[in-house]
Motif scaffolding. Structure first.
Motif, mmCIF file in Angstrom:
data_model
loop_
_atom_site.group_PDB
_atom_site.id
_atom_site.type_symbol
_atom_site.label_atom_id
_atom_site.label_comp_id
_atom_site.label_asym_id
_atom_site.label_seq_id
_atom_site.Cartn_x
_atom_site.Cartn_y
_atom_site.Cartn_z
ATOM 1 N N LEU A 99 0.834 -1.203 0.000
ATOM 2 C CA LEU A 99 0.000 0.000 0.000
ATOM 3 C C LEU A 99 0.866 1.249 0.000
ATOM 4 O O LEU A 99 1.857 1.324 0.742
ATOM 5 C CB LEU A 99 -0.886 0.046 1.255
ATOM 6 C CG LEU A 99 -2.240 -0.641 1.256
ATOM 7 C CD1 LEU A 99 -2.085 -2.145 1.103
ATOM 8 C CD2 LEU A 99 -2.962 -0.346 2.575
ATOM 9 N N TYR A 100 0.484 2.196 -0.818
ATOM 10 C CA TYR A 100 1.069 3.527 -0.776
ATOM 11 C C TYR A 100 -0.081 4.513 -0.612
ATOM 12 O O TYR A 100 -1.054 4.477 -1.378
ATOM 13 C CB TYR A 100 1.842 3.830 -2.059
ATOM 14 C CG TYR A 100 2.591 5.142 -2.035
ATOM 15 C CD1 TYR A 100 3.901 5.201 -1.601
ATOM 16 C CD2 TYR A 100 1.984 6.320 -2.466
ATOM 17 C CE1 TYR A 100 4.610 6.399 -1.584
ATOM 18 C CE2 TYR A 100 2.669 7.522 -2.455
ATOM 19 C CZ TYR A 100 3.979 7.563 -2.011
ATOM 20 O OH TYR A 100 4.665 8.750 -1.991
ATOM 21 N N ILE A 101 0.015 5.393 0.393
ATOM 22 C CA ILE A 101 -1.072 6.329 0.657
ATOM 23 C C ILE A 101 -0.514 7.744 0.670
ATOM 24 O O ILE A 101 0.510 8.031 1.297
ATOM 25 C CB ILE A 101 -1.778 6.029 1.993
ATOM 26 C CG1 ILE A 101 -2.149 4.545 2.087
ATOM 27 C CG2 ILE A 101 -3.026 6.885 2.122
ATOM 28 C CD1 ILE A 101 -2.849 4.161 3.369
ATOM 29 N N VAL A 102 -1.208 8.632 -0.032
ATOM 30 C CA VAL A 102 -0.771 10.014 -0.213
ATOM 31 C C VAL A 102 -1.230 10.872 0.968
ATOM 32 O O VAL A 102 -2.376 10.785 1.407
ATOM 33 C CB VAL A 102 -1.321 10.561 -1.541
ATOM 34 C CG1 VAL A 102 -0.996 12.025 -1.708
ATOM 35 C CG2 VAL A 102 -0.758 9.761 -2.709
ATOM 36 N N GLN A 103 -0.328 11.709 1.454
ATOM 37 C CA GLN A 103 -0.616 12.529 2.642
ATOM 38 C C GLN A 103 -0.625 14.012 2.296
ATOM 39 O O GLN A 103 -0.002 14.449 1.320
ATOM 40 C CB GLN A 103 0.438 12.239 3.724
ATOM 41 C CG GLN A 103 0.284 12.976 5.037
ATOM 42 C CD GLN A 103 -1.020 12.687 5.760
ATOM 43 O OE1 GLN A 103 -2.101 13.128 5.321
ATOM 44 N NE2 GLN A 103 -0.945 11.964 6.864
ATOM 45 N N GLY A 104 -1.345 14.799 3.098
ATOM 46 C CA GLY A 104 -1.329 16.250 2.991
ATOM 47 C C GLY A 104 -0.372 16.840 4.012
ATOM 48 O O GLY A 104 0.433 16.143 4.625
ATOM 49 N N ASN A 105 -0.460 18.137 4.210
ATOM 50 C CA ASN A 105 0.279 18.797 5.282
ATOM 51 C C ASN A 105 -0.376 20.139 5.550
ATOM 52 O O ASN A 105 -1.407 20.459 4.979
ATOM 53 C CB ASN A 105 1.778 18.941 4.946
ATOM 54 C CG ASN A 105 2.022 19.647 3.627
ATOM 55 O OD1 ASN A 105 1.314 20.594 3.276
ATOM 56 N ND2 ASN A 105 3.022 19.192 2.868
ATOM 57 N N MET A 106 0.204 20.934 6.429
ATOM 58 C CA MET A 106 -0.389 22.217 6.774
ATOM 59 C C MET A 106 -0.380 23.137 5.562
ATOM 60 O O MET A 106 0.620 23.233 4.835
ATOM 61 C CB MET A 106 0.394 22.851 7.926
ATOM 62 C CG MET A 106 -0.381 23.934 8.631
ATOM 63 S SD MET A 106 -1.870 23.278 9.431
ATOM 64 C CE MET A 106 -2.980 24.682 9.248
ATOM 65 N N LEU A 107 -1.489 23.821 5.341
ATOM 66 C CA LEU A 107 -1.660 24.651 4.154
ATOM 67 C C LEU A 107 -1.602 26.134 4.484
ATOM 68 O O LEU A 107 -2.114 26.574 5.518
ATOM 69 C CB LEU A 107 -3.014 24.361 3.501
ATOM 70 C CG LEU A 107 -3.100 23.197 2.510
ATOM 71 C CD1 LEU A 107 -4.540 23.026 2.061
ATOM 72 C CD2 LEU A 107 -2.190 23.416 1.319
ATOM 73 N N GLY A 108 -1.016 26.900 3.573
ATOM 74 C CA GLY A 108 -1.077 28.341 3.657
ATOM 75 C C GLY A 108 0.214 28.980 4.118
ATOM 76 O O GLY A 108 0.945 28.409 4.934
ATOM 77 N N PRO A 109 0.513 30.170 3.606
ATOM 78 C CA PRO A 109 1.737 30.879 3.994
ATOM 79 C C PRO A 109 1.760 31.162 5.490
ATOM 80 O O PRO A 109 0.795 31.692 6.059
ATOM 81 C CB PRO A 109 1.666 32.183 3.178
ATOM 82 C CG PRO A 109 0.713 31.875 2.057
ATOM 83 C CD PRO A 109 -0.270 30.907 2.608
ATOM 84 N N GLY A 110 2.847 30.776 6.140
ATOM 85 C CA GLY A 110 3.022 31.063 7.564
ATOM 86 C C GLY A 110 2.196 30.211 8.502
ATOM 87 O O GLY A 110 2.232 30.424 9.722
#
Length: 603
Positions: A99-110
């Motif tokens: 399995l390979y699962i795609v992750q997000g992260n914190m969004l937006g400048p600063g």
């Protein structure tokens, strides 16, 4: 997706589309009236085995502790609710699906984790994750699933804002590679064959757009897999707009608020590197903001075509012209608009032979208050919207679908449909109860009844179908190697689910992997027919694409029902040749190599 106000970009095809759309609209009203009459007079269809739990979620029990993090902070950034997907693929060549699962992260400048509306419930592991399948088959034949997180050992450092993934062997070395689509720079990871990956160079053009889904295909039949990348719209943190829902609250914008960006086609040079062929192939000439893509030979001429699901703009059917170029024939082929002449909010898409007549039909998921759409192929690449007549349209109206796929969950020889749901703007029924993420909806499962009708069997599919989540990607494959199709479901801002099939293995089946010893890889695009003693013929296609932002098991599964043998198997290879095999064992997997069968003359 959300139909919020915004300035649409002028499309040079709009006058022609309007004329064709009027014709479809007139045809659609007649078809809809007939379908409603048919719906009213149909008796309930016979269901699957009463009381049977069809799928169980075994993600947590098997060691898959992945929870998607979309990094939302209240700014309503468009990209935060669009991802993400996953892949089922055998990266270590041990015979089972990892399995390979795609992750997000914190969004937006600063922005930092302290600004997140939903801080991670467990310590956040940054980046995408790779889980190795350590499947055990016990003495009694039962399966014990266990997954191990091997991300660090693999060398993969995919820490961008992930959207989707495609898996295939790009350098013909026998090891499956990964292409990761991001909101930001995309990445290609070459498999080293020792459990590790290395990041490979991509053309600079591949890193400039918001990509969601991608697909590998050998469009020029040179033996090397090329890459189609579906790109969405021109959204950035410096290019945001204020959009509002029906109650006046600030809400997510929709695709018509932003200009679409061109899709891309990259030709494999034969050494695992790629050159941009978007212009030369004509793919870049028309673009409408794509979310899903599927590849298949739709007109049965022996060359792989592309169908692109676009969001709130007409879909594309790129027919292969056999000279390195493509022509968009969706308008005349009947699959740019639905039967009412309307462009829909297409997200997920899949192609397969739902009526066992030997050609590739199309199914795609759409926005709430639209319907999911089934286009039936007449065998020449011309399509008819039969969503209502097959009873797939009415149950989908309250839902917004993303990941989707054809699967024969009960192995009766007819391909069923799974739709993974989750809305894209605030659902007022949830928002008024102060739901913190008011987009969630339950998923749906539809059983194919003899290729003409579909029955909604969601209510009896098991407790996992009672959950209400924001589902996005869906990857399909036989995770426990027991002869039926399981599903990896990736939820936006929620836990991944691993739906293990509890029913299909009760019937007979045939599993096939189609390979080439010289190319040393799965022959994507190969069409395979299984001839049964009762006179039925089942058709499947070797693929990893389809669904939404995800990659599937390239092996083929044929549900045989009560049949205990097959008469013969025929492969139509992507180079135009055909071969047949007889005497293949059922209830197990077999590998068929090009050149090992009996050559047949193409009819």
């Amino acid at each position: 997706m959300t139909k919020t106000p915004g300035k649409d970009v002028q499309n040079p095809l709009e006058p022609r589309q309007a004329a064709v759309g009027l014709w479809f609209s007139l045809r659609g009203w007649c078809g809809l009236a007939a379908a409603l009459c048919l719906q009213a007079n149909l008796a309930p269809l016979a269901g699957s085995d009463s009381g049977t739990v069809l799928f169980r979620d075994q993600a947590q029990a098997a060691g898959i502790d992945f929870v998607h993090f979309n990094g939302m902070s209240g700014e309503k950034y468009y990209c935060e609710m669009v991802g993400a997907g996953g892949a089922l693929f055998d990266y270590d060549n041990d015979g089972d699906l990892d399995l390979y699962i795609v992750q997000g992260n914190m969004l937006g400048p600063g922005k930092a984790l302290k600004d997140a509306l939903f801080p991670p419930r467990v310590p956040l592991t940054p980046g995408d994750r790779l889980f190795r399948n350590d499947l055990e088959i016990l003495a009694d034949g039962s399966r014990k699933l266990r997954f191990t997180d091997v991300t660090k050992a693999s060398g993969i450092e995919a820490t961008g804002y992930g959207m989707g993934v495609a898996a295939a062997d790009v350098d013909n070395d026998g090891w499956i590679d990964l292409y990761v689509a991001n909101f930001g720079r995309n990445q290609l990871y070459r498999n080293n064959g020792d459990g590790s990956f290395r990041e490979a160079e991509l053309p600079k053009e591949a890193a400039t757009r918001w990509s969601v889904s991608a697909a590998f295909l050998d469009y020029d039949r040179d033996g090397w897999l090329d890459l189609f990348v579906g790109n969405y719209v021109n959204f950035s943190f410096s290019h945001t707009k204020d959009c509002f829902g029906s109650t006046g609250r600030v809400d997510y914008c929709g695709p018509l608020s932003y200009e679409p960006v061109p899709d891309q086609l990259f030709r494999n040079r034969g050494d695992g590197t790629f050159e941009d062929a978007s212009g030369a192939s004509q793919i870049a000439r028309q673009y409408n903001g794509s979310l899903g893509v599927v590849t298949a030979d739709f007109n049965l001429d022996g060359w792989i075509d592309l169908y692109v699901a676009n969001d709130q703009r007409p879909n594309h059917l790129w027919m292969n012209q056999k000279d390195g170029t493509f022509s968009n024939e969706a308008l005349l082929a009947g699959c740019a608009f639905n039967k009412d002449g309307k462009a829909e909010s297409s997200m997920g898409v899949d192609a397969a032979d739902i009526d066992n007549d030997g050609d590739e039909d199309l199914f795609m998921t759409h926005l709430r208050n639209e319907t999911n759409t089934l286009y039936r192929n007449d065998g020449s690449g011309w399509f008819e919207d039969q969503s209502s007549g097959t009873r797939l349209a009415p149950p989908s109206v309250p839902f917004t679908g993303f990941g989707t796929g054809f699967l024969d969950y009960d192995n009766d020889g007819w391909l069923d449909v799974l739709a993974l749901n989750g809305h894209v703007s605030n659902l007022e029924s949830l928002a008024k109860d102060n739901d913190p993420y008011p987009l969630h909806q339950p998923n749906q499962l539809f059983r194919n009844v003899d290729g003409d009708q579909f029955e909604d069997v969601t209510s009896g599919a098991g407790p996992v179908f009672e959950l209400s989540e924001v589902s996005r990607g869906g990857a399909f494959g036989d995770v426990d190697n027991d002869g039926d199709t399981d599903v990896l479901v990736v939820n936006n801002n929620g836990p991944a689910r691993l739906l293990i099939n509890q029913m299909g293995q009760r019937r007979h089946w045939l599993g096939l992997r189609l390979m080439d010893r010289r190319l040393n890889r799965d022959l994507l695009g190969t069409r395979v027919a299984v001839f049964l003693p009762a006179g039925r013929t089942l058709w499947r296609r070797v693929r990893t694409d389809g669904s939404y932002a995800s990659s599937n098991d390239p092996r083929l599964l044929f549900g045989l029902g009560d049949e205990t043998r097959v008469l013969k198997v025929r492969a139509e290879w992507t180079d135009g040749t055909q071969e047949e095999w007889g005497g293949l064992p059922v209830d197990q997997y077999s590998v068929l190599y090009r050149g090992s069968g009996t050559a047949v003359t193409k009819p």
